[in-house]
Design a protein around this motif. Structure first.
Motif, PDB file in Angstrom:
ATOM      1  N   SER A   1      36.084 -27.103 -51.607  1.00 36.36           N
ATOM      2  CA  SER A   1      36.249 -28.396 -52.277  1.00 36.36           C
ATOM      3  C   SER A   1      35.768 -28.257 -53.713  1.00 36.36           C
ATOM      4  O   SER A   1      34.832 -27.509 -53.990  1.00 36.36           O
ATOM      5  N   LEU A   2      36.437 -28.972 -54.597  1.00 39.75           N
ATOM      6  CA  LEU A   2      36.168 -28.847 -56.040  1.00 39.75           C
ATOM      7  C   LEU A   2      35.885 -30.221 -56.626  1.00 39.75           C
ATOM      8  O   LEU A   2      36.775 -31.071 -56.686  1.00 39.75           O
ATOM      9  N   SER A   3      34.651 -30.434 -57.035  1.00 40.80           N
ATOM     10  CA  SER A   3      34.280 -31.713 -57.627  1.00 40.80           C
ATOM     11  C   SER A   3      33.936 -31.501 -59.096  1.00 40.80           C
ATOM     12  O   SER A   3      33.117 -30.651 -59.439  1.00 40.80           O
TER      13      SER A   3
ATOM     14  N   THR B   1      40.507 -29.701 -51.334  1.00 39.20           N
ATOM     15  CA  THR B   1      40.213 -31.110 -51.577  1.00 39.20           C
ATOM     16  C   THR B   1      39.304 -31.194 -52.804  1.00 39.20           C
ATOM     17  O   THR B   1      38.706 -30.192 -53.188  1.00 39.20           O
ATOM     18  N   GLY B   2      39.260 -32.350 -53.450  1.00 45.97           N
ATOM     19  CA  GLY B   2      38.450 -32.428 -54.664  1.00 45.97           C
ATOM     20  C   GLY B   2      38.198 -33.837 -55.125  1.00 45.97           C
ATOM     21  O   GLY B   2      38.632 -34.811 -54.503  1.00 45.97           O
ATOM     22  N   ASP B   3      37.452 -33.915 -56.217  1.00 44.56           N
ATOM     23  CA  ASP B   3      37.183 -35.206 -56.849  1.00 44.56           C
ATOM     24  C   ASP B   3      37.031 -34.964 -58.350  1.00 44.56           C
ATOM     25  O   ASP B   3      36.540 -33.916 -58.757  1.00 44.56           O
ATOM     26  N   THR B   4      37.501 -35.889 -59.158  1.00 49.50           N
ATOM     27  CA  THR B   4      37.418 -35.733 -60.610  1.00 49.50           C
ATOM     28  C   THR B   4      36.860 -37.009 -61.214  1.00 49.50           C
ATOM     29  O   THR B   4      37.418 -38.086 -61.015  1.00 49.50           O
TER      30      THR B   4
ATOM     31  N   ALA C   1      41.057 -33.024 -46.799  1.00 51.70           N
ATOM     32  CA  ALA C   1      41.994 -32.024 -46.314  1.00 51.70           C
ATOM     33  C   ALA C   1      41.777 -31.841 -44.814  1.00 51.70           C
ATOM     34  O   ALA C   1      40.696 -32.099 -44.294  1.00 51.70           O
TER      35      ALA C   1
ATOM     36  N   PHE D   1      37.784 -32.298 -44.321  1.00 50.99           N
ATOM     37  CA  PHE D   1      36.849 -31.833 -45.347  1.00 50.99           C
ATOM     38  C   PHE D   1      37.101 -32.659 -46.612  1.00 50.99           C
ATOM     39  O   PHE D   1      38.246 -32.808 -47.037  1.00 50.99           O
TER      40      PHE D   1
ATOM     41  N   THR E   1      35.161 -34.378 -50.532  1.00 48.40           N
ATOM     42  CA  THR E   1      34.035 -34.339 -51.482  1.00 48.40           C
ATOM     43  C   THR E   1      34.127 -35.476 -52.490  1.00 48.40           C
ATOM     44  O   THR E   1      35.203 -36.021 -52.736  1.00 48.40           O
ATOM     45  N   ASP E   2      32.992 -35.823 -53.075  1.00 52.58           N
ATOM     46  CA  ASP E   2      32.898 -36.916 -54.039  1.00 52.58           C
ATOM     47  C   ASP E   2      31.729 -36.686 -54.982  1.00 52.58           C
ATOM     48  O   ASP E   2      30.647 -36.319 -54.539  1.00 52.58           O
ATOM     49  N   ALA E   3      31.946 -36.913 -56.275  1.00 51.98           N
ATOM     50  CA  ALA E   3      30.884 -36.770 -57.274  1.00 51.98           C
ATOM     51  C   ALA E   3      30.431 -38.146 -57.743  1.00 51.98           C
ATOM     52  O   ALA E   3      31.251 -39.044 -57.919  1.00 51.98           O
TER      53      ALA E   3
ATOM     54  N   THR F   1      26.613 -34.807 -55.887  1.00 45.91           N
ATOM     55  CA  THR F   1      27.904 -34.551 -55.254  1.00 45.91           C
ATOM     56  C   THR F   1      27.673 -34.325 -53.766  1.00 45.91           C
ATOM     57  O   THR F   1      26.844 -33.514 -53.379  1.00 45.91           O
TER      58      THR F   1
ATOM     59  N   ARG G   1      37.098 -46.873 -56.407  1.00 44.20           N
ATOM     60  CA  ARG G   1      37.586 -46.904 -57.803  1.00 44.20           C
ATOM     61  C   ARG G   1      38.939 -47.604 -57.890  1.00 44.20           C
ATOM     62  O   ARG G   1      39.875 -47.219 -57.210  1.00 44.20           O
TER      63      ARG G   1
END
Lengths: 322, 322
Positions: free
Chosen positions: A89-91, A123-126, B38, B49, B51-53, B140, B212
């Protein structure tokens, strides 16, 4: 007050993490192996879960950037536990005004490592923050992997030898040199280790990647958790001359320099040569660097035969470079 | 240049995320359901899976703090996909000089939600940055969950009704009020939703937590992905009078106000009353708020019978409060 030393990878870091663990009162089906990740048993398979935050300066450096660092860091944490990474996962937290060009370059780096190591970002968050709320960009990666068995930090045994997958400390040397405007050809060693570790995992009794705090930190951790003494041979030290010189010049212990694409492992003596031979296919500098004995602590056996204790790094080690 | 609008949860956010996806060329065993997480199939089970920042201002607010926000956010992302959370990772980036007292309070909040929802923090990372590199603290969280079946964003069907698990927008109203020094008794609605969603999951055709961009963002997403038209009834709107008043006062569309402990879902008409009855056990404000028809877009049917289009929020919505 939280001090910079609380993030150094040394003693104060451990104290802060122990404080967090105590408040969280972690009780769960996850087995806390005291490794960098947690392990959960699901239908006969072990799921490994780990995370890492990256806020570094400089964000671009010889041999990589913060994106490469982040994905390699998480892949390597999984690899060190003997797990095959199945997803990352990429945040991202980005400062308003960050150049699109730099942003794309960082994502491109992540993409390259993802393709090369066949581990996808799934999966990720920006998030974007107002100016001044963050310094350029912060990246947090988490990873999920599957392992047949877990490589613990507690498995080193007297009679084992210590091996290194290559020369150490290049990441630290390259970033510090850049930060202090010292000209060098040294590049960061940042790379994914899943292939290397897969080739030797069955031989190993423990494995760690010496990131924050370098081998000074991680070998002391293995010594403590495995309840053994570790002796490194000065004549076999895995440091390039120029890396050691940069450390000396900046007044930093080379044993505390971080690597981001190397590991040190313990392996029974009988399997050491086979393991090193396999690792040499990836990096011809792989070698035996020391041995494991009964006792405690990490020592350097100098060329003249005396023993020098290698301590856990204390205080503010180095600027935030890993 | 990355602009604040790229993190707004609106159109520019989608563009940035599409850019990341394109560079990453995600190809893997993970099924990208276009949800917040995901999905990976392992031995007949679905692993989710996500994620969140979180970098918010203020970090302490009526009804919670950044720690509560982070763990609830990740638990809720899993819950919205129909997954039972099995473990959370916690990554902290702390500014040097951050008060220990505040740090402990934040970890304590995380611990309380963890105990209450029976979801453990199982792995983590802690970094400390030099002053000015980050504003106080960034958190995160990532989460792993197991689902029997996935609740998609694509499942809403003409004939369904839209339900809300309670009054919406309190998180946004409380934080904006605090930030603009407006006195109100409104508290953030921040809470874990795993119990609520478990009680009704089998009835639902889609579910989203309006964080958001509020319901303006998430219902437009459901409309687009499920290829349906969504009609909200003005006389059934789930906003407390004071929340709507704060939005008006600050010139913000109430439909774009974030909630952090509520969800909106679509459900076949025949099961709607049962679902609402179950949700009322958790929150007596749960109710039917609209319906799903053939077509596209999200509309508000006013009391006099006219239709007003509810657009995806554009531009800089509101300060970073979720």
């Amino acid at each position: 007050m939280i001090e910079i030393e609380h993030g150094s990878g040394g003693k104060k870091s451990s104290e802060l993490i122990d404080q967090v663990r105590k408040i969280l009162k972690t009780r769960s089906a996850w087995k806390n192996t005291d490794d960098d990740g947690a392990v959960f048993n699901l239908g006969g398979k072990k799921i490994v879960f780990t995370t890492d935050a990256f806020i570094v300066d400089p964000i671009f450096f010889p041999g990589g950037d913060i994106g490469k660092l982040a994905i390699c860091g998480t892949i390597n944490d999984l690899a060190m536990m003997g797990a095959e990474p199945i997803g990352i996962s990429l945040s991202l937290v980005i400062e308003e005004g960050f150049p699109q060009k730099h942003f794309r370059k960082i994502i491109q780096s992540i993409s390259e490592i993802s393709q090369k190591s066949k581990v996808s970002v799934v999966t990720g968050d920006t998030k974007v923050t107002e100016r001044g709320k963050i310094d350029k960009i912060e990246i947090t990666t988490a990873g999920v992997g599957i392992a047949k068995y877990i490589l613990p930090n507690t498995g080193a045994k007297p009679g084992d030898v210590v091996i290194s997958s290559g020369n150490l400390g290049k990441h630290g040397a390259a970033l510090l040199a850049k930060r202090f405007n010292y000209t060098t050809k040294i590049k960061s060693d940042c790379q994914p280790l899943c292939n290397e570790i897969r080739s030797v995992a069955k031989f190993l009794t423990s494995a760690k990647d010496p990131t924050r705090g370098g081998i000074a930190a991680v070998l002391n951790e293995v010594s403590e958790k495995s309840k053994v003494k570790i002796i490194l041979e000065e004549e076999r030290l895995p440091f390039k001359k120029e890396v050691a010189a940069i450390a000396d010049l900046l007044g930093i212990d080379k044993f505390a320099l971080p690597s981001e694409g190397r590991f040190v492992a313990t392996v029974p003596k009988s399997k050491a040569e086979k393991a090193v031979a396999r690792l040499k296919k990836f990096n011809r500098k792989a070698k035996i660097i020391g041995s494991v004995e009964k006792g405690r602590g990490v020592y350097l056996k100098t060329i003249i035969g005396s023993l020098r204790k290698i301590e856990v790094p204390e205080g503010k080690l180095i600027p935030r470079i890993c």
